[in-house]
Design a protein around this motif. Sequence first.
Motif, PDB file in Angstrom:
ATOM      1  N   PHE A 107       1.002  -1.153  -0.063  1.00  0.00           N
ATOM      2  CA  PHE A 107       0.133   0.242  -0.163  1.00  0.00           C
ATOM      3  C   PHE A 107       0.684   1.404   0.073  1.00  0.00           C
ATOM      4  N   SER A 108       0.287   2.113  -0.942  1.00  0.00           N
ATOM      5  CA  SER A 108       1.180   3.385  -0.759  1.00  0.00           C
ATOM      6  C   SER A 108       0.542   4.704  -1.081  1.00  0.00           C
ATOM      7  N   PHE A 109       1.156   5.645  -0.260  1.00  0.00           N
ATOM      8  CA  PHE A 109      -0.309   6.578  -0.708  1.00  0.00           C
ATOM      9  C   PHE A 109       0.421   7.957  -1.585  1.00  0.00           C
ATOM     10  N   GLY A 110       1.988   7.558  -2.359  1.00  0.00           N
ATOM     11  CA  GLY A 110       2.985   8.176  -2.370  1.00  0.00           C
ATOM     12  C   GLY A 110       2.723   9.539  -3.257  1.00  0.00           C
ATOM     13  N   GLU A 111       2.571   8.845  -4.372  1.00  0.00           N
ATOM     14  CA  GLU A 111       1.537   9.637  -5.591  1.00  0.00           C
ATOM     15  C   GLU A 111       0.686  10.886  -5.167  1.00  0.00           C
ATOM     16  N   LEU A 112       0.200  10.420  -4.280  1.00  0.00           N
ATOM     17  CA  LEU A 112      -0.857  12.076  -3.883  1.00  0.00           C
ATOM     18  C   LEU A 112      -0.398  13.269  -2.828  1.00  0.00           C
ATOM     19  N   GLU A 113      -0.155  14.463  -3.531  1.00  0.00           N
ATOM     20  CA  GLU A 113       1.156  15.518  -2.684  1.00  0.00           C
ATOM     21  C   GLU A 113       0.482  16.065  -1.820  1.00  0.00           C
ATOM     22  N   ASN A 114      -1.121  16.213  -1.616  1.00  0.00           N
ATOM     23  CA  ASN A 114      -1.209  16.941  -0.104  1.00  0.00           C
ATOM     24  C   ASN A 114      -2.075  15.957   0.985  1.00  0.00           C
ATOM     25  N   TYR A 115      -2.343  16.560   2.025  1.00  0.00           N
ATOM     26  CA  TYR A 115      -2.960  15.604   2.886  1.00  0.00           C
ATOM     27  C   TYR A 115      -4.190  17.074   3.728  1.00  0.00           C
ATOM     28  N   LEU A 116      -5.159  16.354   4.068  1.00  0.00           N
ATOM     29  CA  LEU A 116      -5.601  17.415   5.719  1.00  0.00           C
ATOM     30  C   LEU A 116      -6.814  16.410   5.744  1.00  0.00           C
ATOM     31  N   PRO A 117      -6.438  16.611   7.246  1.00  0.00           N
ATOM     32  CA  PRO A 117      -7.303  16.132   8.701  1.00  0.00           C
ATOM     33  C   PRO A 117      -7.949  16.972   9.113  1.00  0.00           C
ATOM     34  N   GLN A 170      -9.987  22.404   3.253  1.00  0.00           N
ATOM     35  CA  GLN A 170     -10.304  22.248   4.180  1.00  0.00           C
ATOM     36  C   GLN A 170     -11.171  22.833   4.639  1.00  0.00           C
ATOM     37  N   ALA A 171     -11.950  23.853   4.304  1.00  0.00           N
ATOM     38  CA  ALA A 171     -13.246  24.563   4.536  1.00  0.00           C
ATOM     39  C   ALA A 171     -14.417  23.994   4.152  1.00  0.00           C
ATOM     40  N   LEU A 172     -14.521  23.209   2.420  1.00  0.00           N
ATOM     41  CA  LEU A 172     -15.564  22.457   2.045  1.00  0.00           C
ATOM     42  C   LEU A 172     -15.473  21.251   2.765  1.00  0.00           C
ATOM     43  N   THR A 173     -14.697  20.828   2.780  1.00  0.00           N
ATOM     44  CA  THR A 173     -14.363  19.657   3.307  1.00  0.00           C
ATOM     45  C   THR A 173     -14.501  19.196   4.475  1.00  0.00           C
ATOM     46  N   ASN A 174     -14.435  20.499   6.449  1.00  0.00           N
ATOM     47  CA  ASN A 174     -14.911  20.183   6.868  1.00  0.00           C
ATOM     48  C   ASN A 174     -16.458  20.822   7.157  1.00  0.00           C
ATOM     49  N   ILE A 175     -16.967  21.321   5.790  1.00  0.00           N
ATOM     50  CA  ILE A 175     -18.886  20.971   5.625  1.00  0.00           C
ATOM     51  C   ILE A 175     -18.911  20.268   5.593  1.00  0.00           C
ATOM     52  N   MET A 176     -18.708  19.332   4.421  1.00  0.00           N
ATOM     53  CA  MET A 176     -19.281  18.362   4.485  1.00  0.00           C
ATOM     54  C   MET A 176     -18.734  16.926   5.589  1.00  0.00           C
ATOM     55  N   VAL A 177     -17.753  16.832   6.076  1.00  0.00           N
ATOM     56  CA  VAL A 177     -17.479  15.929   6.598  1.00  0.00           C
ATOM     57  C   VAL A 177     -18.561  16.188   8.267  1.00  0.00           C
ATOM     58  N   VAL A 178     -18.898  17.775   8.450  1.00  0.00           N
ATOM     59  CA  VAL A 178     -19.226  17.472   9.724  1.00  0.00           C
ATOM     60  C   VAL A 178     -20.900  16.852   9.374  1.00  0.00           C
ATOM     61  N   ALA A 179     -21.313  18.079   8.166  1.00  0.00           N
ATOM     62  CA  ALA A 179     -23.137  17.107   7.201  1.00  0.00           C
ATOM     63  C   ALA A 179     -22.764  15.846   7.337  1.00  0.00           C
ATOM     64  N   LEU A 180     -21.781  14.985   6.624  1.00  0.00           N
ATOM     65  CA  LEU A 180     -21.770  13.629   7.265  1.00  0.00           C
ATOM     66  C   LEU A 180     -22.197  12.781   8.527  1.00  0.00           C
ATOM     67  N   GLU A 181     -21.299  13.861   9.829  1.00  0.00           N
ATOM     68  CA  GLU A 181     -21.003  12.885  10.429  1.00  0.00           C
ATOM     69  C   GLU A 181     -22.626  13.613  11.478  1.00  0.00           C
ATOM     70  N   ASN A 182     -23.318  14.416  11.333  1.00  0.00           N
ATOM     71  CA  ASN A 182     -24.643  14.652  11.677  1.00  0.00           C
ATOM     72  C   ASN A 182     -26.009  13.807  11.340  1.00  0.00           C
ATOM     73  N   LYS A 183     -25.237  13.287  10.277  1.00  0.00           N
ATOM     74  CA  LYS A 183     -26.424  12.212   9.865  1.00  0.00           C
ATOM     75  C   LYS A 183     -26.720  11.624   9.804  1.00  0.00           C
ATOM     76  N   ARG A 184     -25.599  10.631  10.032  1.00  0.00           N
ATOM     77  CA  ARG A 184     -24.905   9.325  10.740  1.00  0.00           C
ATOM     78  C   ARG A 184     -25.380   9.138  11.958  1.00  0.00           C
ATOM     79  N   PHE A 185     -25.235  10.753  13.075  1.00  0.00           N
ATOM     80  CA  PHE A 185     -25.797  11.038  14.536  1.00  0.00           C
ATOM     81  C   PHE A 185     -27.321  10.230  14.767  1.00  0.00           C
TER      82      PHE A 185
END
Length: 403
Positions: free
Chosen positions: A99-109, A137-152
């Motif tokens: 397994f490898s993530f080497g080809e991907l240049e950036n990551y955003l937690p 990052q902001a766009l991802t935060n909005i989407m992830v929080v929305a998905l977490e709210n749906k799961r909750f």
Amino acid sequence: MTSTTVAYQKKELELKALLEITQAINENKPSSVLLDIFKFTCLVHLNIRSILLYMVNQDQYEKKISHGVKSQIPEFIPDQNVSFDKDEGKLNIQVGPGFSFGELENYLPVFHKDKMLAILFLKKKDETEELDLNFTQALTNIMVVALENKRFAKRQLEQERLKKEVEIASNVQRMLFPSELPNTDKLKAKVTYVPHSTVGGDYYDLIRKSDDEVFFCIADVSGKGMPAALLMSNFQAALRTLLRSSSDLKMIVEQLNFTIFDNTKGEKFITFFLGHYHYKKRELIYINAGHNPPVLCWEGEKRSESLGAGTTILGAFEELPFMEVGRRQHLKGFTIHLYTDGLTESFNLEEEEYGDLRFNQFVKNNLCVDPHYFHESFFEELKNYSAGGQQRDDVTLLSLRFK
């Protein structure tokens, strides 16, 4: 094209991306649709060629989006294999060989408080243009929080559904038990029922068919909750219908077995004891279908015995492989104690179970006493024995004294 125009167009694309995501969230689109919109929004409106998104799911990170990634990547990453150093801004992921993530240049937690909810990996489309990581990052935060709210919200609905199911099952079970038990010179009955949870799998009943005939039973259904309560409800309805038309225990038990097997196809079973006492004949007949043998106390002879004759558990086979009807005659006065395995499988702190031998010895020391006194003294002994031990199953004891 001026730099101002390029910047303006870039902002316009970002706004389109933000609008599409927020609109999908407001319309309460399913999680799969939200993920698709997020993926295509990033690929169309932002300078992104490859995208990979992992989201936390219980104790692991699950792959939710993968596009344009050529190297082999895992579907799941254990929670303990992922860490992020906030001071250094460094992500550490341990994956297996190949397994490898080497080809991907950036990551955003993506964090909520101290919990990392997601990790987004990116690769730019155009190397000459910068990637707006802050906006992504902001766009991802909005989407992830929305998905977490749906799961909750889904988890809350599931908990409410389970709570309602347990409440219904508990009410169904309460209706199965006799509303009152006889307490006369002719017949005194006492039951103690301690469910392990809100809905147990034990059942007991007492049916006086006439002044001379009394049927009594005890049962333990496999499983718990609503399925067990519904199976027991069906079982009780079948039993009472059969008892109205017949006193033939062999036929009744065979029909009950067929009903359970037909309903569950052998996936559920019931241990069952059915007894029938006739006052004028002074005769007890019974069938034990794989249940803990009740203890019969002969008042005149001052002795006790276990009633094991019968057949195997109900519901396991389409036809019962064998059948023996037990019979005891010349009974003038006697007591019978029926119980489920939760009683004898009570454990003390040393993990020693109470067991059938101790119960039989207690019965011998308290032959043919008043059922109310028997229960009071027995459960005091059981309480002292298992003090501090954990109850693991329903406990039911039904005691009947015939005169």
